[in-house]
Scaffold this motif. Sequence first.
Motif, PDB file in Angstrom:
ATOM      1  N   TRP A  15       0.832  -1.214   0.000  1.00 17.86           N
ATOM      2  CA  TRP A  15       0.000   0.000   0.000  1.00 17.86           C
ATOM      3  C   TRP A  15       0.858   1.251   0.000  1.00 17.86           C
ATOM      4  O   TRP A  15       0.551   2.242  -0.662  1.00 17.86           O
ATOM      5  N   SER A  16       1.974   1.230   0.731  1.00 19.96           N
ATOM      6  CA  SER A  16       2.852   2.396   0.839  1.00 19.96           C
ATOM      7  C   SER A  16       3.725   2.578  -0.391  1.00 19.96           C
ATOM      8  O   SER A  16       4.439   3.567  -0.513  1.00 19.96           O
ATOM      9  N   ARG A  17       3.664   1.600  -1.311  1.00 19.33           N
ATOM     10  CA  ARG A  17       4.473   1.622  -2.532  1.00 19.33           C
ATOM     11  C   ARG A  17       5.966   1.534  -2.223  1.00 19.33           C
ATOM     12  O   ARG A  17       6.788   2.032  -2.991  1.00 19.33           O
ATOM     13  N   PHE A  18       6.309   0.907  -1.086  1.00 18.03           N
ATOM     14  CA  PHE A  18       7.728   0.664  -0.800  1.00 18.03           C
ATOM     15  C   PHE A  18       8.330  -0.132  -1.952  1.00 18.03           C
ATOM     16  O   PHE A  18       9.447   0.139  -2.388  1.00 18.03           O
ATOM     17  N   VAL A  19       7.588  -1.128  -2.416  1.00 17.47           N
ATOM     18  CA  VAL A  19       7.885  -1.815  -3.672  1.00 17.47           C
ATOM     19  C   VAL A  19       6.593  -1.823  -4.470  1.00 17.47           C
ATOM     20  O   VAL A  19       5.528  -2.112  -3.924  1.00 17.47           O
ATOM     21  N   ARG A  20       6.677  -1.497  -5.741  1.00 20.05           N
ATOM     22  CA  ARG A  20       5.475  -1.450  -6.575  1.00 20.05           C
ATOM     23  C   ARG A  20       5.067  -2.870  -6.971  1.00 20.05           C
ATOM     24  O   ARG A  20       5.797  -3.552  -7.676  1.00 20.05           O
ATOM     25  N   VAL A  21       3.910  -3.287  -6.491  1.00 15.26           N
ATOM     26  CA  VAL A  21       3.440  -4.656  -6.712  1.00 15.26           C
ATOM     27  C   VAL A  21       2.077  -4.640  -7.392  1.00 15.26           C
ATOM     28  O   VAL A  21       1.160  -3.941  -6.947  1.00 15.26           O
ATOM     29  N   SER A  22       1.952  -5.416  -8.460  1.00 18.88           N
ATOM     30  CA  SER A  22       0.666  -5.608  -9.130  1.00 18.88           C
ATOM     31  C   SER A  22       0.274  -7.080  -8.998  1.00 18.88           C
ATOM     32  O   SER A  22       1.092  -7.959  -9.277  1.00 18.88           O
ATOM     33  N   VAL A  23      -0.957  -7.327  -8.578  1.00 16.66           N
ATOM     34  CA  VAL A  23      -1.475  -8.686  -8.460  1.00 16.66           C
ATOM     35  C   VAL A  23      -2.624  -8.827  -9.445  1.00 16.66           C
ATOM     36  O   VAL A  23      -3.593  -8.065  -9.403  1.00 16.66           O
ATOM     37  N   VAL A  24      -2.514  -9.802 -10.347  1.00 20.05           N
ATOM     38  CA  VAL A  24      -3.516 -10.010 -11.394  1.00 20.05           C
ATOM     39  C   VAL A  24      -4.129 -11.400 -11.236  1.00 20.05           C
ATOM     40  O   VAL A  24      -3.421 -12.388 -11.049  1.00 20.05           O
ATOM     41  N   GLY A  25      -5.458 -11.476 -11.294  1.00 22.64           N
ATOM     42  CA  GLY A  25      -6.141 -12.761 -11.298  1.00 22.64           C
ATOM     43  C   GLY A  25      -6.218 -13.466  -9.958  1.00 22.64           C
ATOM     44  O   GLY A  25      -6.451 -14.676  -9.914  1.00 22.64           O
ATOM     45  N   ARG A  26      -6.070 -12.733  -8.870  1.00 23.18           N
ATOM     46  CA  ARG A  26      -6.106 -13.368  -7.553  1.00 23.18           C
ATOM     47  C   ARG A  26      -7.417 -14.113  -7.316  1.00 23.18           C
ATOM     48  O   ARG A  26      -7.455 -15.120  -6.615  1.00 23.18           O
ATOM     49  N   GLU A  27      -8.496 -13.634  -7.915  1.00 23.05           N
ATOM     50  CA  GLU A  27      -9.806 -14.261  -7.738  1.00 23.05           C
ATOM     51  C   GLU A  27      -9.872 -15.674  -8.334  1.00 23.05           C
ATOM     52  O   GLU A  27     -10.829 -16.428  -8.053  1.00 23.05           O
ATOM     53  N   LEU A  28      -8.882 -16.054  -9.120  1.00 23.54           N
ATOM     54  CA  LEU A  28      -8.862 -17.392  -9.713  1.00 23.54           C
ATOM     55  C   LEU A  28      -8.433 -18.467  -8.721  1.00 23.54           C
ATOM     56  O   LEU A  28      -8.596 -19.655  -8.985  1.00 23.54           O
ATOM     57  N   VAL A  29      -7.885 -18.054  -7.593  1.00 20.30           N
ATOM     58  CA  VAL A  29      -7.533 -19.011  -6.543  1.00 20.30           C
ATOM     59  C   VAL A  29      -8.801 -19.317  -5.749  1.00 20.30           C
ATOM     60  O   VAL A  29      -9.433 -18.410  -5.211  1.00 20.30           O
ATOM     61  N   PRO A  30      -9.227 -20.576  -5.686  1.00 23.78           N
ATOM     62  CA  PRO A  30     -10.454 -20.918  -4.963  1.00 23.78           C
ATOM     63  C   PRO A  30     -10.433 -20.385  -3.530  1.00 23.78           C
ATOM     64  O   PRO A  30      -9.393 -20.413  -2.856  1.00 23.78           O
ATOM     65  N   GLY A  31     -11.590 -19.903  -3.075  1.00 19.93           N
ATOM     66  CA  GLY A  31     -11.680 -19.339  -1.731  1.00 19.93           C
ATOM     67  C   GLY A  31     -11.662 -20.377  -0.637  1.00 19.93           C
ATOM     68  O   GLY A  31     -11.462 -20.050   0.538  1.00 19.93           O
ATOM     69  N   SER A  32     -11.883 -21.620  -0.991  1.00 21.27           N
ATOM     70  CA  SER A  32     -11.844 -22.706  -0.008  1.00 21.27           C
ATOM     71  C   SER A  32     -11.460 -23.995  -0.722  1.00 21.27           C
ATOM     72  O   SER A  32     -11.494 -24.087  -1.947  1.00 21.27           O
ATOM     73  N   GLY A  33     -11.093 -24.987   0.066  1.00 25.63           N
ATOM     74  CA  GLY A  33     -10.717 -26.279  -0.495  1.00 25.63           C
ATOM     75  C   GLY A  33      -9.259 -26.326  -0.900  1.00 25.63           C
ATOM     76  O   GLY A  33      -8.587 -25.293  -0.998  1.00 25.63           O
ATOM     77  N   PRO A  34      -8.745 -27.530  -1.141  1.00 23.30           N
ATOM     78  CA  PRO A  34      -7.328 -27.688  -1.451  1.00 23.30           C
ATOM     79  C   PRO A  34      -6.966 -27.184  -2.838  1.00 23.30           C
ATOM     80  O   PRO A  34      -7.741 -27.311  -3.783  1.00 23.30           O
ATOM     81  N   VAL A  35      -5.776 -26.615  -2.954  1.00 18.49           N
ATOM     82  CA  VAL A  35      -5.295 -26.141  -4.242  1.00 18.49           C
ATOM     83  C   VAL A  35      -3.767 -26.085  -4.205  1.00 18.49           C
ATOM     84  O   VAL A  35      -3.166 -25.810  -3.170  1.00 18.49           O
TER      85      VAL A  35
END
Length: 207
Positions: A15-35
């Motif tokens: 959030w502070s932009r100490f390092v600029r990070v972009s996360v794409v497609g995080r919603e593709l990781v199932p919210g529950s269950g093994p993966v």
Amino acid sequence: MTTKVVRRVLRGLAWSRFVRVSVVGRELVPGSGPVIVASNHISMLDAVFLWGALRRRAVAIAMAELWTWPVVGWLVKRLGQIPVVRRDSESGQEAMSQAERVLRHGGVLIIYPEGRLVTRGEVEPYKPGVAKLALATGIPIVPVGTSGTDRVLPMRKSRGDGPAFDRSQRVTIHFGEPIDPAGFDDPDKLLDHLRQRIEDLRTPDAE
């Protein structure tokens, strides 16, 4: 508790932009269950950014040397990560057994199929463990393309006269569609497909 604290620190840095990070497609990781979450490996920072990008507690298979490092060793123990001694088949089998237990209990497993850090321009064959694990359990693999971490914290042999740490570089963590192992009857075919998917997810301008 340790997981929550560390993740809040990582999000605060993002959030502070100490390092600029972009996360794409995080919603593709199932919210529950093994993966199984599988990524390329280009920097010691890969697991930090990937682990921070997830919204679920995750366990990673990591090189056993980390358990001997000050602070880092304490942290990986507290977080319940799985050590593996490279080029030691008995250690590898034990790590796979622990990984399977994580998945059987509905957890998230982070694994780096290359098995070691790979510098720019190198090609390392994928180890078969991730494919065999997915085929044995029927659990999907979420491919991840990690880019830019090798510019933030490059390996000593590849940085030349450049800085040891460069926070101005951008990091991208790109999650892809889950791969269903049921569509494959051979570990090598699954590994080939996984490699191609991961390479497709890497950010071209970070290479």
